[in-house]
Design an enzyme around this catalytic site. Structure first.
Site, mmCIF file in Angstrom:
data_model
loop_
_atom_site.group_PDB
_atom_site.id
_atom_site.type_symbol
_atom_site.label_atom_id
_atom_site.label_comp_id
_atom_site.label_asym_id
_atom_site.label_seq_id
_atom_site.Cartn_x
_atom_site.Cartn_y
_atom_site.Cartn_z
ATOM 1 N N GLU A 1 0.829 -1.210 0.000
ATOM 2 C CA GLU A 1 0.000 0.000 0.000
ATOM 3 C C GLU A 1 0.866 1.264 0.000
ATOM 4 O O GLU A 1 0.572 2.239 -0.690
ATOM 5 C CB GLU A 1 -0.933 -0.011 1.213
ATOM 6 C CG GLU A 1 -2.252 0.693 0.960
ATOM 7 C CD GLU A 1 -3.303 0.291 1.982
ATOM 8 O OE1 GLU A 1 -4.164 -0.547 1.643
ATOM 9 O OE2 GLU A 1 -3.257 0.781 3.121
ATOM 10 N N GLU B 1 2.144 1.708 -3.403
ATOM 11 C CA GLU B 1 1.086 2.227 -4.260
ATOM 12 C C GLU B 1 0.913 3.732 -4.027
ATOM 13 O O GLU B 1 0.769 4.508 -4.972
ATOM 14 C CB GLU B 1 -0.217 1.473 -3.961
ATOM 15 C CG GLU B 1 -1.317 1.713 -4.976
ATOM 16 C CD GLU B 1 -2.559 0.873 -4.692
ATOM 17 O OE1 GLU B 1 -2.608 0.170 -3.650
ATOM 18 O OE2 GLU B 1 -3.486 0.912 -5.507
ATOM 19 N N CYS C 1 -8.554 -2.273 3.513
ATOM 20 C CA CYS C 1 -8.475 -3.418 4.434
ATOM 21 C C CYS C 1 -9.840 -3.871 4.900
ATOM 22 O O CYS C 1 -10.002 -4.990 5.348
ATOM 23 C CB CYS C 1 -7.674 -3.046 5.674
ATOM 24 S SG CYS C 1 -6.044 -2.501 5.274
ATOM 25 N N SER D 1 -7.158 1.602 -2.804
ATOM 26 C CA SER D 1 -5.973 0.797 -3.069
ATOM 27 C C SER D 1 -6.407 -0.556 -3.603
ATOM 28 O O SER D 1 -7.438 -1.091 -3.217
ATOM 29 C CB SER D 1 -5.203 0.618 -1.763
ATOM 30 O OG SER D 1 -4.370 -0.503 -1.859
ATOM 31 N N LYS E 1 -15.875 -10.122 7.134
ATOM 32 C CA LYS E 1 -14.793 -10.960 6.597
ATOM 33 C C LYS E 1 -15.332 -12.315 6.129
ATOM 34 O O LYS E 1 -14.741 -12.964 5.271
ATOM 35 C CB LYS E 1 -13.712 -11.179 7.660
ATOM 36 C CG LYS E 1 -12.991 -9.911 8.092
ATOM 37 C CD LYS E 1 -11.879 -9.515 7.150
ATOM 38 C CE LYS E 1 -11.178 -8.248 7.604
ATOM 39 N NZ LYS E 1 -10.333 -7.666 6.558
ATOM 40 N N GLU F 1 -16.511 -11.544 2.807
ATOM 41 C CA GLU F 1 -15.352 -11.223 1.960
ATOM 42 C C GLU F 1 -14.631 -12.482 1.467
ATOM 43 O O GLU F 1 -14.255 -12.582 0.301
ATOM 44 C CB GLU F 1 -14.368 -10.342 2.750
ATOM 45 C CG GLU F 1 -13.159 -9.892 1.929
ATOM 46 C CD GLU F 1 -12.034 -9.338 2.793
ATOM 47 O OE1 GLU F 1 -11.868 -9.801 3.956
ATOM 48 O OE2 GLU F 1 -11.302 -8.450 2.321
ATOM 49 N N GLU G 1 -13.370 -12.710 -6.467
ATOM 50 C CA GLU G 1 -12.091 -12.063 -6.796
ATOM 51 C C GLU G 1 -10.977 -12.539 -5.878
ATOM 52 O O GLU G 1 -9.801 -12.371 -6.182
ATOM 53 C CB GLU G 1 -12.200 -10.532 -6.613
ATOM 54 C CG GLU G 1 -13.248 -9.835 -7.460
ATOM 55 C CD GLU G 1 -14.558 -9.675 -6.720
ATOM 56 O OE1 GLU G 1 -14.899 -10.551 -5.882
ATOM 57 O OE2 GLU G 1 -15.271 -8.693 -7.000
ATOM 58 N N CYS H 1 -11.570 -1.796 13.997
ATOM 59 C CA CYS H 1 -11.835 -3.225 14.206
ATOM 60 C C CYS H 1 -12.001 -3.598 15.676
ATOM 61 O O CYS H 1 -12.643 -4.605 15.989
ATOM 62 C CB CYS H 1 -10.706 -4.057 13.616
ATOM 63 S SG CYS H 1 -10.325 -3.574 11.934
#
Lengths: 526, 578
Positions: free
Chosen positions: B282, B285, B302, B322, B361, B364, B369, B507
């Protein structure tokens, strides 16, 4: 139009109206105006309904002919300060006709005194009580009276925008309101620079989608703001922080229809009608077991007996009066012993009911009071928004208990449960709907406890309404002709010719056919 | 100041104080249910609908809700009268009359606020049994189960979903007794724009909203012949202890590792390792975009809930997040390539379990992907902190007294920068700690960027980066993210980098964390523990983690290079607004 033009128009319009009404047998000359012919109307005091069914609601000139918009024009032309306009309303002691009877002047003052960049006037035309239709009639027959009242209210509090929240189920009222707003705007009686002054007031219609609770002011505000129409907890007064967080007054149709008259004739005139605590008149929707149902406008304080017997012609088919239900689903049932009370806001509350919006449902000896309570609870359960626990679940449980009693499964302690739960719902609900929903139960429990006991303990419905508690039986008068047997749709009657017949209770559907065909009236209902 | 009396006790309070707050000052406990005041986040559920907190104003019929009614001068309040006690009991009794009584087999058994209230109030029987709300349980999503038969319509979830997160998936539909908290057009959750942040179930007092439970899947994997490896997120270790009665903010990393070993995982690794890798990618980037002055600001990626939020609501801005996968997904893809190769096993025979503070999550890990070309998911099973706690209870482990042990070698080593990923502001701070040194070539003296820390919803700072100024912002809570995105879209604000986390506070307050029941002090303590973990580390910058360097040397090659892209980066999908 400016002040002079309005003044010039009035006599011309009046002349046209006189010409149109000349020779009309439905209308008679009364003072310097008109009233509808016949004793039914002669016995009333029509202030709010003074123009109803006389002028053409789609023609603003006929309203102007009857001194319409004169009150607004006077206030603007004489440059009477908003504070003074509010003062006049306080002096007149006009109380809100929507139900609770809160003084309109105090509401206006709160909004007037509160500084804000914007203020709103809302007309509550979300009339929803079963059997009540006075607001609809006012909007349909004299819409400009409401518009003028709103404009005066707006001037008084400093609002430049208003909404009329009207039920979509009133299409004629909606149509006539739209026409009235357009005509008023065209003549500069609404919109920008009213009558050439700096005062601007724009009006918009909002159509209710059929939720009774949207008649509650905070739910209505939520709905106008575009959200689900649910009452909100009042952290602030609506007059301080209402619609879009701005000072807002919400007045009902009949309240606003009273406004122009007060400014035209003065507060003293208004106070000369009605009682000291509740001046003015009230329109009632007289329905149910009444000989002449209809809208009745009488001074506050008129005894119930006079409304029902003198104007309404008494009970239909000369049956015996049992109760009158006032205030719709939020009101209570008033027994015969109170027929001589003088109807106003405070008296009705004293005997366990409310004025509400003015519904008056007459019940006779054939009505079962437990069933009546159930009817109104069914309505409130259907219309509860579902937000707070007591109204959402409590009222449902009340209805279930009533159904249980009506079906003959009640026990004596259910009556205690009913009362206890009803009181808690009254004291803990979030909005007026829940707080008053159990009034029909509480008032019938109070005045007709015997009927409840008959249902719950003796398993009998004294009025013969509750099917599960009703039995058809054949008495010794039976001659054994067999007519009942042959006409019974479920073949539940049996018997030998020329001897007494019997009804099998298991398969009887209580259609009443046998009663009607029996030549000797031997079949009875218990 | 206002004078009033409560239960005959006089008290002086500030204007605006509610009766509930005033009573608390007198040590009078008024039970509440729908009330939720997340003080540190300035979030209040204003529903006032359960009516459990009603109190009596002496002389008046109408009762007042203590949670919402501000004190007035001269009030005479009773919270202990027969009328109050009866009304309160009645409210709870009514709620129970429309609630299943299957507490013993309910996922919220022991954590249910209605259950606790019923016990406190002492409901022994339901005098008014009657119709019950019957609804179909919505198990359509990978993250959240909706069982509206257990809903008490407190509307806390709606407040979180619609007001705080501005997602607007949950709202009440129907009316009267048939009212339920539903979705638009009664769609199943997986077809809505729900981001699965899980804040709804974090505040749900009953089991109307719960996470999809994957405990059995983990037990099944552990009893299979496959190699099962586990990773734990930085926020888990500062909250897990709460489940075992340990003080909030206790760091239980060592005990957690011991416990995971006892469960039978073949390798116990740390998501923090992958967080360091995330920073390498990151920060690279960011430097790349800054150098080319393109696609700014860089948005962190994230948080899967936040990613889904931007996919639904800001389809025109999908080029600015990102492209980095989230740390646990990076971990999964490294494990199933590099690690599998090193261990000499087929990635198909490897199961990666993530222990996360998060329910999004779960969703996710099933994103297409985030799987290899052969369709092997980077991460196979996600469980929350709560589920792990429960599994450890299943094992009858005496958790508080377990010895400490260390993560397994290589993918268990991490920097302090990775530790702070678990709290709002941490990812950006970690990125700056690395980007600074890369851009300026200087040694960074002070590693603490305190202006990015704390529970505030939106934090902004300008960080000097040599001759440049880095304009950064941090937001937690999707409603705050919306504010930032709107200001970027309108051109009103310009930033170079923005960190976004969906849950208020990050989190540490994730939807999968032990229930806090509205106590935001617990969140604060977890945050303190996170920063303490950072301070304890000798290496506090991701690019200085030797194991990460080794990974690039041996396997990935250039940071932000071709192979890194293939394994560590992802793409986003445009999704409908509703």
């Amino acid at each position: 139009m400016n002040f002079q033009e309005l003044r010039d128009l009035q006599p011309i319009a009046r002349k046209k109206l006189d010409e149109r009404l000349a020779g009309n047998p439905d209308v008679e000359i009364y003072g310097d105006g008109y009233r509808l012919s016949g004793d039914y109307f002669r016995r009333q005091t029509r202030v709010v309904l003074r123009n109803s069914d006389i002028i053409d609601p789609l023609n603003i000139e006929e309203y102007i002919a009857m001194d319409g918009y004169r009150a607004l024009a006077d206030i603007l032309e004489k440059e009477i300060s908003p504070a003074n306009v509010v003062e006049t309303m306080i002096e007149a002691k006009l109380r809100g006709r929507g139900g609770a009877g809160f003084p309109a002047g105090r509401k206006w003052k709160e909004a007037h005194d509160y500084d804000a960049e914007r203020k709103y006037v809302i007309c509550n035309a979300d009339e929803g009580d079963p059997g009540a239709y006075m607001d609809r009639h006012i909007l349909e027959s004299d819409p400009h009276a409401v518009l003028e009242g709103m404009a005066i209210a707006a001037y008084a509090i400093g609002a430049d925008y208003g909404y009329i929240y009207v039920r979509a189920e009133y299409p004629i009222a909606v149509k006539r309101l739209r026409a009235a707003i357009a005509q008023a705007e065209e003549r500069k009686l609404l919109g920008d620079n009213i009558l050439g002054t700096d005062f601007c007031f724009h009006l918009e219609l909002r159509l209710g989608a059929g939720a009774f609770v949207c008649g509650e002011a905070t739910a209505m505000i939520e709905s106008i703001e575009g959200r689900r129409g649910m009452p909100r907890f009042k952290r602030h007064r609506t007059a301080h922080k209402g619609l879009f967080g701005m000072p807002t007054i919400v007045n009902n149709v009949e309240t606003l229809a009273n406004v122009a008259g007060i400014y035209r004739n003065g507060p003293e005139w208004f106070k000369s009608i009605g009682t000291a605590g509740s001046p003015g008149t009230k329109v009632f929707a007289l329905v149910g077991k009444i000989a002449e149902p209809g809208l009745v406008e009488v001074p506050m304080g008129t005894p119930l007996r006079e409304i029902i017997y003198n104007i309404g012609g008494g009970i239909k088919d000369n049956k015996k009066f049992k109760a009158v239900q006032t205030g719709g689903p939020s009101g209570g049932c008033i027994p015969e012993q109170f027929l001589d009370i003088q109807v106003d806001f405070d008296e009705l509350v004293r005997i366990g009911s409310i004025m509400g919006s003015g519904g008056m449902v007459i019940m006779d000896e054939d009505d079962c009071m437990v069933d009546i309570a159930r009817f109104f609870m069914e309505f409130s359960v259907e219309e509860s928004c579902g937000k707070c626990t007591p109204c959402r679940i409590g009222n449902k449980r009340i209805l279930e208990l009533l159904n249980k009693i009506i079906h003959g499964d009640g026990r004596e302690r259910d009556l205690d449960y009913l009362k206890e739960l009803s009181l808690v719902i009254r004291d803990t609900s979030l909005c007026g709907l829940g707080q008053s929903a159990t009034n029909p139960v509480l008032s019938t429990l109070k005045y007709f406890e015997d009927e409840y006991k008959a249902h719950a303990i003796d398993k009998k419905c004294p009025a013969g309404v509750c099917k599960a508690l009703k039995h058809y039986y054949i008495s010794d008068a039976c001659v054994g002709c067999g007519l009942c047997m042959r006409n019974c749709p479920t073949n539940c009657i049996s018997g030998e010719p020329r001897s007494k017949h019997t009804i099998n209770q298991e398969s009887c559907v209580q259609c009443g056919t046998c009663v009607n065909v029996c030549p000797v009236k031997a079949i009875h209902v218990e | 100041m206002l004078h009033l009396t409560i239960n005959d006790m006089p008290i002086l309070v500030r204007k605006g104080t509610t009766i509930l707050e005033a009573a608390k000052q007198l040590n009078i406990k008024i039970p509440t249910l729908c009330h939720l005041d997340l003080h540190d986040f300035k979030i209040v559920n204003e529903s006032v609908s359960c009516r459990v907190c009603v109190v009596e104003e002496v002389g008046k019929d109408k009762m007042l809700t203590a949670c919402s009614t501000p004190c007035r001068e001269g009030m005479n309040i009773r919270t202990d009268s027969i009328k109050v006690i009866k009304a309160r009991r009645m409210m709870v009794e009514l709620l129970l009359s429309n609630h299943p009584t299957d507490c013993l087999i309910c996922p919220k058994n022991g954590e249910c606020e209605l259950q606790a209230l019923a016990a406190d109030v002492g409901i022994k029987t339901i005098r008014y049994p009657g119709a019950r709300t019957v609804t179909k349980v919505d198990r359509s999503s990978k993250s959240i189960i909706r069982d509206m038969s257990k809903c008490i319509l407190c509307k806390r979830c709606e407040t979180m979903c619609s007001t705080v997160q501005t997602v607007g998936t949950l709202t009440d539909v129907g009316r009267g007794f048939d009212t339920v908290v539903g979705t638009l057009l009664a769609k199943p959750m997986h077809e809505t724009s729900c981001t699965f942040c899980g804040q709804c179930l974090a505040v749900c007092p009953t089991a109307a909203l719960t996470e999809v439970n994957n405990e059995d899947k983990v037990w099944d994997a552990l009893s299979s012949s496959k190699t099962v490896i586990v990773q734990t997120a930085p926020a888990v270790r500062v909250a897990l202890g709460e489940i075992f009665g340990m003080a909030p903010g206790t760091d239980v990393t060592g005990k957690m590792v011991s416990a995971l070993r006892a469960m039978g995982f073949d390798r116990v690794y740390d998501t923090n390792f992958a967080a360091d890798v995330t920073i390498i990618e990151e920060a690279s980037e960011l430097v790349h975009r800054l150098t080319h002055n393109e696609n700014l600001p860089l948005l962190t990626s994230c948080c899967p809930s936040w990613v889904k939020f931007i996919e639904h609501n800001y389809g025109d801005m999908l080029h600015i997040p990102s492209s980095c996968k989230s740390p646990h997904e990076m971990f999964g893809s490294i494990a199933k390539t590099y690690l599998a190769e090193k261990m000499g096993i087929d990635p198909k025979d490897m199961v990666v379990v993530s222990v996360m503070p998060c329910v999004a999550k779960k969703y996710e890990s099933a994103r297409p992907e985030l799987a290899s070309e052969e369709g092997i998911s980077d991460v196979d099973i996600v469980i929350t902190t709560r589920e792990l706690g429960h599994m450890l209870k299943d094992l009858s482990l005496d958790f508080p007294n377990l010895p400490d042990s260390d993560f397994d070698d290589f993918m268990g080593e991490s920097s302090g920068a990775a530790s702070i990923f678990g709290t709002s502001g941490g990812v950006l701070e970690a990125a700056i700690r690395t980007a600074y040194e890369w851009v300026t070539g200087d040694y960074l003296e002070s590693l603490d960027f305190t202006e990015l820390r704390g529970l505030k919803g939106i934090k902004e700072a300008i960080i000097p980066l040599g001759d440049k100024q880095l304009r950064v912002a941090v937001s937690s809570g999707l409603g705050n993210a919306r504010k930032l995105l709107d200001s970027i879209r309108s051109g009103e604000a310009q930033y170079d980098a923005i960190e976004i986390m969906a849950c208020p506070g990050g989190c540490i307050d994730g939807g999968g964390q032990p229930y806090t029941h509205g106590d935001t002090e617990i969140i604060q303590k977890r945050m303190n523990a996170i920063y303490a973990n950072d301070r304890k580390k000798i290496i506090r910058q991701s690019h200085k983690n030797p194991q990460v360097k080794k990974l690039y040397d041996e396997f990935l090659g250039e940071p932000y290079g071709e192979k890194a892209h293939q394994i560590l980066h992802t793409t986003y999908t445009l999704r409908p607004k509703i």
